[in-house]
Design a protein around this motif. Structure first.
Motif, PDB file in Angstrom:
ATOM      1  N   GLY A  45      -3.969  -2.626  -3.527  1.00 42.08           N
ATOM      2  CA  GLY A  45      -3.688  -2.711  -2.098  1.00 42.08           C
ATOM      3  C   GLY A  45      -2.558  -3.676  -1.798  1.00 42.08           C
ATOM      4  O   GLY A  45      -1.718  -3.425  -0.923  1.00 42.08           O
ATOM      5  N   ALA A  46      -2.516  -4.789  -2.537  1.00 39.14           N
ATOM      6  CA  ALA A  46      -1.439  -5.771  -2.345  1.00 39.14           C
ATOM      7  C   ALA A  46      -0.090  -5.166  -2.689  1.00 39.14           C
ATOM      8  O   ALA A  46       0.899  -5.338  -1.952  1.00 39.14           O
ATOM      9  N   ALA A  51       5.089  -3.013  -1.095  1.00 40.36           N
ATOM     10  CA  ALA A  51       6.143  -2.022  -1.289  1.00 40.36           C
ATOM     11  C   ALA A  51       6.464  -1.294   0.013  1.00 40.36           C
ATOM     12  O   ALA A  51       7.631  -1.010   0.312  1.00 40.36           O
ATOM     13  N   THR A  52       5.430  -1.000   0.792  1.00 41.90           N
ATOM     14  CA  THR A  52       5.653  -0.308   2.060  1.00 41.90           C
ATOM     15  C   THR A  52       6.464  -1.162   3.026  1.00 41.90           C
ATOM     16  O   THR A  52       7.401  -0.666   3.684  1.00 41.90           O
ATOM     17  N   HIS A  59       4.865  -4.133   9.113  1.00 37.63           N
ATOM     18  CA  HIS A  59       3.666  -4.716   8.519  1.00 37.63           C
ATOM     19  C   HIS A  59       2.401  -3.880   8.753  1.00 37.63           C
ATOM     20  O   HIS A  59       1.598  -3.741   7.823  1.00 37.63           O
ATOM     21  N   PRO A  60       2.177  -3.340   9.949  1.00 40.58           N
ATOM     22  CA  PRO A  60       0.968  -2.505  10.111  1.00 40.58           C
ATOM     23  C   PRO A  60       0.930  -1.324   9.139  1.00 40.58           C
ATOM     24  O   PRO A  60      -0.143  -0.958   8.653  1.00 40.58           O
ATOM     25  N   LEU A  61       2.096  -0.736   8.846  1.00 39.41           N
ATOM     26  CA  LEU A  61       2.127   0.354   7.871  1.00 39.41           C
ATOM     27  C   LEU A  61       1.786  -0.166   6.477  1.00 39.41           C
ATOM     28  O   LEU A  61       1.193   0.550   5.665  1.00 39.41           O
ATOM     29  N   GLY A  62       2.155  -1.403   6.196  1.00 33.94           N
ATOM     30  CA  GLY A  62       1.767  -2.010   4.926  1.00 33.94           C
ATOM     31  C   GLY A  62       0.259  -2.147   4.804  1.00 33.94           C
ATOM     32  O   GLY A  62      -0.321  -1.873   3.745  1.00 33.94           O
ATOM     33  N   PHE A  63      -0.380  -2.563   5.890  1.00 31.15           N
ATOM     34  CA  PHE A  63      -1.841  -2.649   5.884  1.00 31.15           C
ATOM     35  C   PHE A  63      -2.467  -1.280   5.651  1.00 31.15           C
ATOM     36  O   PHE A  63      -3.414  -1.130   4.865  1.00 31.15           O
ATOM     37  N   LEU A  64      -1.943  -0.262   6.348  1.00 27.89           N
ATOM     38  CA  LEU A  64      -2.484   1.089   6.197  1.00 27.89           C
ATOM     39  C   LEU A  64      -2.265   1.615   4.781  1.00 27.89           C
ATOM     40  O   LEU A  64      -3.144   2.283   4.218  1.00 27.89           O
ATOM     41  N   ALA A  65      -1.107   1.317   4.195  1.00 29.00           N
ATOM     42  CA  ALA A  65      -0.840   1.771   2.829  1.00 29.00           C
ATOM     43  C   ALA A  65      -1.796   1.114   1.843  1.00 29.00           C
ATOM     44  O   ALA A  65      -2.323   1.779   0.937  1.00 29.00           O
ATOM     45  N   GLY A  66      -2.035  -0.175   2.002  1.00 25.24           N
ATOM     46  CA  GLY A  66      -2.978  -0.860   1.127  1.00 25.24           C
ATOM     47  C   GLY A  66      -4.374  -0.289   1.246  1.00 25.24           C
ATOM     48  O   GLY A  66      -5.077  -0.089   0.232  1.00 25.24           O
ATOM     49  N   MET A  67      -4.787   0.007   2.472  1.00 18.96           N
ATOM     50  CA  MET A  67      -6.106   0.593   2.687  1.00 18.96           C
ATOM     51  C   MET A  67      -6.194   1.992   2.084  1.00 18.96           C
ATOM     52  O   MET A  67      -7.204   2.361   1.468  1.00 18.96           O
ATOM     53  N   THR A 210       0.912 -14.774   1.419  1.00 21.64           N
ATOM     54  CA  THR A 210       2.026 -15.198   0.551  1.00 21.64           C
ATOM     55  C   THR A 210       2.962 -13.996   0.424  1.00 21.64           C
ATOM     56  O   THR A 210       2.764 -13.164  -0.462  1.00 21.64           O
ATOM     57  N   PRO A 211       3.951 -13.874   1.308  1.00 24.85           N
ATOM     58  CA  PRO A 211       4.732 -12.630   1.407  1.00 24.85           C
ATOM     59  C   PRO A 211       5.664 -12.387   0.229  1.00 24.85           C
ATOM     60  O   PRO A 211       6.887 -12.453   0.338  1.00 24.85           O
ATOM     61  N   LEU A 212       5.063 -12.107  -0.914  1.00 28.40           N
ATOM     62  CA  LEU A 212       5.819 -11.739  -2.104  1.00 28.40           C
ATOM     63  C   LEU A 212       4.877 -11.015  -3.054  1.00 28.40           C
ATOM     64  O   LEU A 212       3.668 -10.957  -2.822  1.00 28.40           O
ATOM     65  N   TRP A 213       5.439 -10.433  -4.106  1.00 24.97           N
ATOM     66  CA  TRP A 213       4.610  -9.756  -5.101  1.00 24.97           C
ATOM     67  C   TRP A 213       4.763 -10.450  -6.450  1.00 24.97           C
ATOM     68  O   TRP A 213       5.866 -10.637  -6.957  1.00 24.97           O
TER      69      TRP A 213
END
Length: 307
Positions: A45-46, A51-52, A59-67, A210-213
Motif C-alpha cells: 500500500g505504501a 507511486a500514484t 494525495h487522495p488518489l494515492g490513498f485509494l491506490a494503496g487501499m 514520511t513522504p518518500l519511499w
C-alpha cells in the motif's frame, strides 16, 4: 509546554498509522480470520500510494491506490483461507513475505523521488489556541478520520444488527450459517475491507508521515498493529488508545535524543518493540481473560455443510 505540545502532536501522527492498520485487523478478527500479512499489505500500500502521487500528484488518489492494491492482495488471501481452507497463519506469513519482496522489487525506481511537503494542516480557530492548537488541531484530516472510524466501529458492533451478525460469525459461524447468513461471503468482505485499511495505513506513511519511499519503511508497524488487537481485547476504542500509547513510546525516543539523554540510540529504537513484548507478556498472564473477549472461532476454518 511547547515541547509537550509537539510530543502530543507527534504521538497522534505516529499512532494514526498503527490505529488504521489495527482497526483493519480488528475487522478481520471479529469474523474469525487471522491475517498475519499486515506488514506486507502495508508495504504494498505504501508503494502504490507513493507511486500514484509521484505520477499524478494527487494525495487522495494515492490513498485509494494503496487501499486498492492491499484489497486485491487480501482478496487472494481470503480466497485461499476461506474457500480453499488453507492454514490462516501460514498463508498470512506468506503474504507478509510476498508483500515485502514485491514492494522491494517494484519500488527500486522510486527510491530517488521525494514528495513535496503538504501545506501545514490547520483547523480554523481551534488551531490558533495556545498549547491545544499545535497539540490537537494541526493534523492531517486522516488523523481525525481515524478517530471517527474507531467510534463508528464501536457503534457498529455494539448498537446495530449488522454488528451483531459480524460478532455472531466470529463466535459461532455454524450457528450463523444455520440462520441463513452467508458466512464465507461475509468473512471475505471483512478480510478485503480490513486489508484495504492496512493499505491505507501504508499509503499514509509513504505520502504524508514520511513522504518518500524506502525499502522496508514500515519497519514492523504491521506486527505491532497485530499485537494491538490482542492488547485491546478486540475493542475498537481500546485499539485507538493502544495505538496512541505505542505511538507515544515511538516518538519519545526521538525527544529523548533531542534533549541529550545519554542512552545508546539502539536502545531507544528498541523501545516500541520492547513495549509490545512487555504488554503481550502481561496480557498472557491471564489467559482466561483473553478467552473471555476473543472471538471463539478466531483462526478456525469454517466448512458449511453440503458446499
Amino acid at each position: 509546554m511547547e515541547t509537550l505540545a509537539l510530543l502530543i502532536a507527534a504521538t497522534l501522527n505516529a499512532g494514526t498509522v498503527l490505529a488504521i492498520a489495527a482497526l483493519g485487523l480488528l475487522i478481520n478478527e471479529k469474523v474469525g480470520v487471522v491475517n498475519l500479512g499486515a506488514e506486507g499489505l502495508m508495504l504494498c500500500g505504501a508503494l502504490a500510494g507513493f507511486a500514484t502521487v509521484v505520477h499524478l500528484g494527487v494525495h487522495p488518489l494515492g490513498f485509494l491506490a494503496g487501499m486498492a492494491v492491499a484489497a486485491l492482495l487480501s482478496l487472494l488471501f481470503g480466497w485461499l483461507v476461506i474457500y480453499l481452507n488453507t492454514n490462516q497463519y501460514a498463508t498470512g506469513l506468506a503474504l507478509s513475505l510476498f508483500g515485502a519482496g514485491l514492494s522491494a522489487f517494484a519500488g527500486q525506481p522510486y527510491t530517488q523521488f521525494k514528495l513535496p511537503e503538504l501545506p501545514a494542516p490547520h483547523v480554523p480557530w481551534l488551531g490558533d489556541l495556545p498549547f491545544v492548537g499545535p497539540a490537537l488541531f494541526r493534523h492531517h484530516a486522516l488523523v481525525y478520520a481515524t478517530v471517527a472510524l474507531a467510534l463508528g466501529l464501536v457503534w457498529l458492533y455494539d448498537r446495530t444488527r449488522t454488528g451483531l451478525v459480524l460478532r455472531a460469525i466470529g463466535e459461532s459461524p455454524e450457528s450463523a450459517h444455520a440462520l441463513g447468513y452467508p458466512v464465507r461471503r461475509i468473512r471475505l468482505l471483512a478480510v478485503v475491507l480490513g486489508g484495504a485499511l492496512c493499505g491505507l495505513a501504508g499509503a499514509y506513511v509513504s505520502t504524508v508521515y514520511t513522504p518518500l519511499w524506502v525499502e522496508g519503511m514500515i519497519a514492523g508497524k504491521g506486527w505491532i498493529a497485530l499485537a494491538l488487537t490482542t492488547f485491546a481485547t478486540w475493542r475498537p476504542a481500546r485499539v485507538l488508545l493502544g495505538a496512541y500509547l505505542f505511538g507515544g513510546v515511538t516518538m519519545l525516543q526521538f525527544h529523548l535524543q533531542g534533549v541529550g539523554v545519554q542512552i545508546p540510540s539502539q536502545f531507544l529504537t528498541m523501545m516500541p518493540y520492547g513495549a509490545t513484548i512487555v504488554v503481550l507478556v502481561l496480557i498472557s498472564r491471564s489467559p482466561q481473560w483473553i478467552r473471555l473477549h476473543m472471538p471463539q472461532s478466531l483462526g478456525r476454518p469454517f466448512h458449511p455443510g453440503g458446499m
